[in-house]
Design a protein around this motif. Structure first.
Motif: not given
Length: 160
Positions: A127-153
């Motif tokens: 049944s598959v006609l076509s696909t487009a693949t997108h690789f995740i390079l970096k996660k910033y937020k997932d399921h409501g949780t922030i994964l990267t902290k902003k740099y604080e001086d």
């Protein structure tokens, strides 16, 4: 109580039942009974631990695959979605609006492994006609949780 309970455990499924009862203003047994009812009714489908794989030595690649399919008469998209989500590499499958029909998320050890899955398994489904693949390079937020902290001086300011 039900909606508030669901919102709390969605953010922290490891919360202590006593603490949950205090927050909700009910007895602990009421929380236990409500959780059991939610599980029995299929509203709570599972409990998950979110891991930031970038902070481990384990190699893991994630990708989003847009899939255009031909829906089956009387079945719609359900049968093809089921065939796809049964693969162990697949972490989620969504029916979406727009130019594609399904959004599939995959995890693998390498870009090559994911590309192989898409070309050898996913793209070859009837049944598959076509696909487009997108690789995740970096996660910033997932399921409501922030994964990267902003740099604080944290340096101390010096004034003349």
């Amino acid at each position: 109580m039900r909606e508030e309970l669901l919102k709390i455990i969605e953010r922290n499924s490891r919360i202590d039942l006593k603490e949950l009862a205090v927050i909700l203003g009910v007895e602990e047994i009421d929380v236990v009974n409500e959780l059991q009812a939610l599980e029995d009714d299929g509203i709570i489908c599972g409990y998950h631990t979110m891991i930031d794989w970038e902070k481990t030595s384990i190699e893991k690649v994630s990708a989003l695959i847009e899939v255009r399919v031909t829906p089956q008469r009387g079945q719609g998209f359900d049968n093809i979605a089921e065939r796809i989500y049964k693969y162990p590499e697949v972490t989620s499958v969504y029916l979406i609006s727009g130019g594609y029909d399904l959004l599939v998320t995959l995890e693998g050890k390498s870009l090559k492994e994911i590309s192989g899955f898409v070309s050898d398994k996913l793209s070859t489904l009837e049944s598959v006609l076509s696909t487009a693949t997108h690789f995740i390079l970096k996660k910033y937020k997932d399921h409501g949780t922030i994964l990267t902290k902003k740099y604080e001086d944290t340096r101390e300011k010096v004034s003349p």
